[in-house]
Write a protein that holds these residues in place. Sequence first.
Motif, PDB file in Angstrom:
ATOM      1  N   ALA A   4       0.807  -1.222   0.000  1.00 41.24           N
ATOM      2  CA  ALA A   4       0.000   0.000   0.000  1.00 41.24           C
ATOM      3  C   ALA A   4       0.841   1.274   0.000  1.00 41.24           C
ATOM      4  N   LEU A   5       1.692   1.433   1.005  1.00 44.92           N
ATOM      5  CA  LEU A   5       2.275   2.761   1.256  1.00 44.92           C
ATOM      6  C   LEU A   5       3.260   3.238   0.202  1.00 44.92           C
ATOM      7  N   ALA A   6       4.015   2.311  -0.384  1.00 41.15           N
ATOM      8  CA  ALA A   6       4.948   2.726  -1.431  1.00 41.15           C
ATOM      9  C   ALA A   6       4.250   2.777  -2.795  1.00 41.15           C
ATOM     10  N   ILE A  26      -0.483   4.237  -7.368  1.00 40.45           N
ATOM     11  CA  ILE A  26      -1.230   3.178  -8.069  1.00 40.45           C
ATOM     12  C   ILE A  26      -2.671   3.143  -7.534  1.00 40.45           C
ATOM     13  N   LEU A  27      -2.796   3.290  -6.218  1.00 38.21           N
ATOM     14  CA  LEU A  27      -4.141   3.316  -5.628  1.00 38.21           C
ATOM     15  C   LEU A  27      -4.951   4.468  -6.209  1.00 38.21           C
ATOM     16  N   LEU A  65     -12.180  -0.966  -4.074  1.00 41.47           N
ATOM     17  CA  LEU A  65     -10.724  -0.999  -4.194  1.00 41.47           C
ATOM     18  C   LEU A  65     -10.105  -1.319  -2.829  1.00 41.47           C
ATOM     19  N   VAL A  66      -9.290  -2.355  -2.826  1.00 43.34           N
ATOM     20  CA  VAL A  66      -8.679  -2.843  -1.592  1.00 43.34           C
ATOM     21  C   VAL A  66      -7.193  -2.512  -1.604  1.00 43.34           C
ATOM     22  N   ALA A  70      -3.654   7.927   4.884  1.00 42.15           N
ATOM     23  CA  ALA A  70      -3.007   8.143   3.575  1.00 42.15           C
ATOM     24  C   ALA A  70      -3.502   7.129   2.551  1.00 42.15           C
ATOM     25  N   VAL A  71      -3.637   5.886   2.990  1.00 39.94           N
ATOM     26  CA  VAL A  71      -4.090   4.822   2.091  1.00 39.94           C
ATOM     27  C   VAL A  71      -5.531   5.087   1.660  1.00 39.94           C
TER      28      VAL A  71
END
Length: 322
Positions: free
Chosen positions: A246-248, A252-253, A264-265, A297-298
């Motif tokens: 997720a964090l890096a 993309i998210l 969206l997961v 943030a995610v």
Amino acid sequence: MRRFRRLRVNPAMRKMVRETRLDKSDFIYPIFVAEGENIKTPVPSMPGVYQYSIDRLDGILSEICDSKISGLLIFGIPAHKDECATSAYDDNGITQNAIRYIKSKYPEMLVIADVCLCEYTSHGHCGMICGEKILNDETLPLLAKMAVSLAKAGADIIAPSDMMDGRVAAIRSALDENGLADTPIMSYSAKFASGYYSPFRDAADSAPSFGDRKTYQMDCANGREALREIADDIDEGADMVMVKPALAYLDILRAARDNFDLPLVAYNVSGEYSMVKAAAQNGWIDEKRIVMENLIAVKRAGADIIITYHALDAAKWLEEEQ
Ligand code: PBG
Ligand code: ZN
């Protein structure tokens, strides 16, 4: 004069204008269930995370239930591994038995089953092998068999994480043919070959015995390709799509959120958790602040659902805030 600070004067004002909010139902908590008895083994690289045998699951299950998070993601650790991952699709396998146990105790609990062969193969790769080659098409029937077996055991959602091409279609048709048309697929669509998975491989005993996963998981440099992977999984019948880690991969998210309208997961993976825990244990960071900032943030990047080892702590912190 323009004064952004007007809306920051006190907690009530800040709360009112907050753009992104976390909710307990955003979270999914991963658990590791090992074959055997009387097991509660700490995972050294993941403080607070344990492998449990079925007979010792009750404590963590009631914690998950009380926390009001959305559900759990189950990983099984079999006693027996072989070249063909036999225990993965054995109707009496550890994961199947654990799912039946959880559903008998907590029929309402949402159980998501990870589908991949790496915990079950003697070589630790996510598919069948020939020499050092990881085979794609030969792996699909086994993934499909595993998915059907887990869904029959009671899994509410099937989550393929293997990154073989065509697996969503193969799993979808196998589920449909076996009277499981109502079982949704949460696909690990954009799963990158990442150094952030190494604590998980201790937890799930699934490190590859040779080579790496770069011929099937994505190159971390490729953003556009991630969107093609997601589009393809949606075509093949995925009901939900995932970006992992997720964090890096917040870009993309965000791109996935802007391009697709399915749930969206994001998977906030083991290494992301371990780094926070290690720094917190050293007193270098404030764990609660960092965890909540990471999770916000995610979500701000576009995720609807977050799989995270911090789920139970985060739910507790959200409860305290209310
Ligand atoms: C199995 C699987 C992995 C993770 C989830 N499912 C490991 C891997 O691909 O090596 C990683 C989860 C984490 O790091 O928390 N394929
Ligand atoms: Zn795997």
